[in-house]
Scaffold this active site. Structure first.
Site, mmCIF file in Angstrom:
data_model
loop_
_atom_site.group_PDB
_atom_site.id
_atom_site.type_symbol
_atom_site.label_atom_id
_atom_site.label_comp_id
_atom_site.label_asym_id
_atom_site.label_seq_id
_atom_site.Cartn_x
_atom_site.Cartn_y
_atom_site.Cartn_z
ATOM 1 N N SER A 49 0.797 -1.237 0.000
ATOM 2 C CA SER A 49 0.000 0.000 0.000
ATOM 3 C C SER A 49 0.823 1.277 0.000
ATOM 4 C CB SER A 49 -0.944 0.024 1.200
ATOM 5 O OG SER A 49 -1.946 -0.932 1.042
ATOM 6 N N LYS B 212 0.502 3.295 -3.026
ATOM 7 C CA LYS B 212 -0.668 4.133 -3.319
ATOM 8 C C LYS B 212 -0.310 5.617 -3.363
ATOM 9 C CE LYS B 212 -3.886 0.860 -1.168
ATOM 10 N NZ LYS B 212 -4.599 0.539 0.084
ATOM 11 N N TYR C 206 -3.367 -2.587 -10.615
ATOM 12 C CA TYR C 206 -3.312 -2.336 -9.171
ATOM 13 C C TYR C 206 -2.465 -3.390 -8.450
ATOM 14 C CZ TYR C 206 -4.966 -1.858 -4.349
ATOM 15 O OH TYR C 206 -5.039 -1.716 -2.992
ATOM 16 N N TYR D 136 -4.909 3.560 7.691
ATOM 17 C CA TYR D 136 -6.197 2.907 7.911
ATOM 18 C C TYR D 136 -6.901 3.570 9.097
ATOM 19 C CZ TYR D 136 -3.387 -0.234 5.132
ATOM 20 O OH TYR D 136 -2.550 -0.729 4.187
ATOM 21 N N VAL E 18 1.211 -3.511 3.977
ATOM 22 C CA VAL E 18 1.055 -4.793 4.655
ATOM 23 C C VAL E 18 2.334 -5.634 4.592
ATOM 24 C CG1 VAL E 18 0.168 -6.158 2.734
ATOM 25 C CG2 VAL E 18 -0.712 -6.576 5.037
#
Lengths: 305, 305, 305, 305
Positions: free
Chosen positions: B65, B68, B190, B241, B259
């Site tokens: 992530s 991103k 992705y 998150y 992660v």
């Protein structure tokens, strides 16, 4: 009973076709969008095997979500106990958050008549039937005693191409381990199941077993009396999306609607009644069909309550 | 500044490796599950181009992530205005209902750093890049000034085979009209984006532009100063998150976790710092990484607050 | 710095007062509804104790939710550790479901700056202060070095008579055991706290400790440097309801708004800035205040990012 | 019918009292906590005015939520149309978020049998009855043809002192304008209504009108036949919290449970049956009562489905 059913159906039909507000025909696939909102059919089949009908009761239409009850019956007839570990029997309450509930409740759909639940039922059928699509169609044909009933492959294909929300639901189920087969396989079956075309008369026949303790019109036992009762209970509490309470309140019969404009409802030991009118109300149920059934139970005073 | 950064990093490293509770390594794909939780790396790059590091800072890992933020930067550099009609910039609050929020808010993801939002960003990149995967990798290599950076195709494939929740999100976005390309194409991009492997040192370099008013370490302008500030704001409010508030509260730096156990954080005009420790806490962020960064800002008193 | 702050504030003021869309003044109690939307004040206090101001900066207004930060500071100064077992530090994301989140999360408010969280903070103050209302007012007066600051008892009373949603929140907290005192006592304190009247100049002074490592303008330490940083972090992530991300994105400063039209924001070690314009945007934050602060940080390039 | 009802009730009673798992007695107020879980009563009243009973059917208990149906009947008899603008008739689905749904749906409770809905019904009764508590008690006494029925003021007081969640619901309703009287007045009535004590025999009598087209056991018409049917529909879909579907599925009768351990159920034109066993299952319904009714309808094959 000295009720003149034919006169009642004719009066309902007559009033329905002159209503100005006929609801909005579903338009997300061309095959549904092209159906005229002028269609209106109603068909009644009583437990003593008499039939009454009015209007376009013999015109086939896409049964869509009505098929979920037939799929549930087939699944229950195969593996009753295993179903209820994977699907609950509670009303879903609110449609805005179908996937939300699925998330909150760890992938256990609220009931087998919402999309997510019907997809789990489809998964169960695929796991248990040798030739899922063929075998399920045969089951429906047997219930209705009519081999002319078929899938509409064009409808199934259109659903597949536009059914992103169903793909979302199936993948979410899969992420929770509540889908045992491939997403594509399950949805292929599910979209075919929903694409079945039947007319009011055929639907009244096919649903006869639910009003007849599990025995179809040819008197063959497909599910037990107890199973038939429970499916009726699920139809009553969950058969009309978030209008289930309203339907129980206004009509008072177990039933199931579909986005194609069909509604089947029944009074155990008395009758099955089917209406078809393609225009939908805001909740996605047939506008004139709901009104027709409300009028029918008001006039006849025949309801489960 | 008379801070002895090297001594501070060494002390943090030394303490980290003897901690008994190292968190739980992600196990949903074999490529992540096989990483030892004994790894710990930390790397600091200051605005005056000095570097300090300790531990396994040169071992590549799956950035997941963390990618991103890089994808968002690329998208902003291409079509800044169009993004914010399709993705919001508010914290998502709660992870339990990621799809729920998406449903409630009609397919507009809360921010570009949750999965649904990052999938929309991937969709935007596919629509705008000639060779999406190739061009994006080139962008990352340029930022880090390192052509050895690559996708891990095995990781991408594993994500694809198990990524049912991402398929659910992408299909839900599609059902709301907020995905312009095919679900498969978007997710292929992705999953590749997330599979990029980098080490702490490379990440500190690649994120340098966010601490440097939009200019990368080679002094080339990729995004404007204002865009860099806004990406930092999004990292601060949405980068961890539902632990974003906690990270702001404990660490006080814009940052992003993955992660794979990586965390990159930065203080504008001062430094970029990267940690890697594969064990995760309950919220999915690197346990020792969070502790290391909290300790770093406490010791140095360097934070945005 | 060679920035001409006075000129910048004057320009912002000049532009603001000619804006046609001034937002909507809160109208749920008469005391707020009667305030003219023509008011606009802005006041800046820098770390070197200089002041700049323009417009109605010396007109007192109801600080409302801005008071939550001061109450939090007081509570933290008394019993820092016990707070975080009863209130979280995460953004709430969405305002539509403030009570919903409280239900879902078993009575632990998301953060101390939403109403439910501020009610818990009020409960903590009542438990710990000898004369809660008197002592809290004294605290605020000390921070601002101004004994003329007072509660507006009429406003407090009006809130009490119409504050059903706050009563709902307090009772829900009580049902989860997260309110130790009587609902009436807690809300009486809370409504008084919100009713405090201050002008822009007084607010810039009162918030000085957050920009000054916990020391107020008279250089007295009220909270530790670390506590000041954490309160700033909470303001940044949670200070503007579900527009917190937007404020961080557009303005880039920790801050807090109130329904009376006030906003206080600050850059640690640099300045505190307060705006007042009673018209609110759809999210409940001062429309012109938000614009003024966005313009201020854009012009001065002074933000935490 | 040649069913030996007495034998069936005796068998059910006999089996029930030897069950080891009797559920958990409600303990939030002392008056309920002190009831022994050894109590078990069952009482059947048929449409031809015969009565059958076994066990502790003449021991009074707190009817609690069972009273909601009687309050609804009274409200419908007074102002049928105005009710349905303020309360819906849909199942609530899920109990975890009772206040959440209320928030989401702008203060319109899902149905009159959840707490929020019953509080609105109480508000309607207060607006329409001259002496609300006195008049409502008179109504219940008339239905049961028994003037010995009374409120338990101690229970009402205990509920008041601990009913924070009901205060939260009432205040939330008030904030949406869906409560016309004072919160205290409405809850005082509501807590009294719930505190009524009746035994199984009295409840079977009081509910007789729902099985008898709106006429009570003395043949007086209180509500129309259509109204009786609709109340039955609401009981079926909403009478058992989030176990309504389960009860319809397993038992197949309209009914209502209370936290005091009572359940009343009925088959229109056939019978009313009441059970009492204080131990509750996880969903808050009487554990042995649910089992007893499931057994009763299985044995007699008497259900609406």
């Amino acid at each position: 009973m000295t009720l003149d059913f034919q006169a009642i159906l004719d009066a309902i039909h007559k009033d329905a076709i002159i209503k100005k507000n006929k609801g909005i025909v579903a338009s997300y696939i061309p095959e549904l969008a092209n159906i005229s909102d002028q269609n209106f059919g109603i068909h009644l089949r009583t437990s003593d095997n008499k039939e009454y009908a009015s209007g376009d009761y013999s015109v086939p239409f896409s049964i869509q979500s009505v098929s979920k009850v037939l799929a549930l019956a087939k699944a229950i007839s195969i593996s009753n106990q295993s179903i209820w570990k994977r699907v609950d029997v509670e009303p879903s309450g609110n449609p805005f958050n179908e996937l939300s509930l699925l998330e909150l409740e760890n992938g256990i759909p609220r009931n087998p008549l919402i999309n997510a639940g019907a997809i789990v039922i489809a998964d169960i059928l695929i796991s248990n039937l040798e030739n899922p699509k063929k075998d399920f169609l045969k089951f429906v044909r047997t219930l209705a005693n009519d081999d002319s009933i078929s899938y509409n492959k064009q409808v199934a294909l259109s659903e597949k191409v536009t059914g992103f929300k169903n793909y979302a639901a199936a993948n979410l189920l899969k992420s929770f381990g509540n889908l045992h087969n491939d997403v594509e396989d399950v949805l292929d079956f599910y979209f075919h199941q929903c694409s079945i075309e039947m007319n009011c008369s055929q639907l009244s026949k096919a649903f006869f077993l639910f009003a007849n303790k599990g025995k179809c019109m040819l008197n063959k036992t497909h599910i037990t009396e107890s199973q038939a009762k429970r499916i009726n209970a699920i139809m009553l509490t969950c058969g009309f999306y978030d209008e289930a309470g309203e339907f129980a309140f206004e009509v008072g019969l177990p039933g199931k609607s579909g986005v194609g404009g069909g509604i089947v409802a029944l009074l155990p030991d008395h009758f099955v009644i089917t209406t078809w009118s393609p225009g939908l109300n805001k909740k996605g149920n047939s506008l004139l069909g709901m009104q027709a059934l409300e009028r029918f139970t008001t006039k006849t005073k025949l309801s489960i309550f």
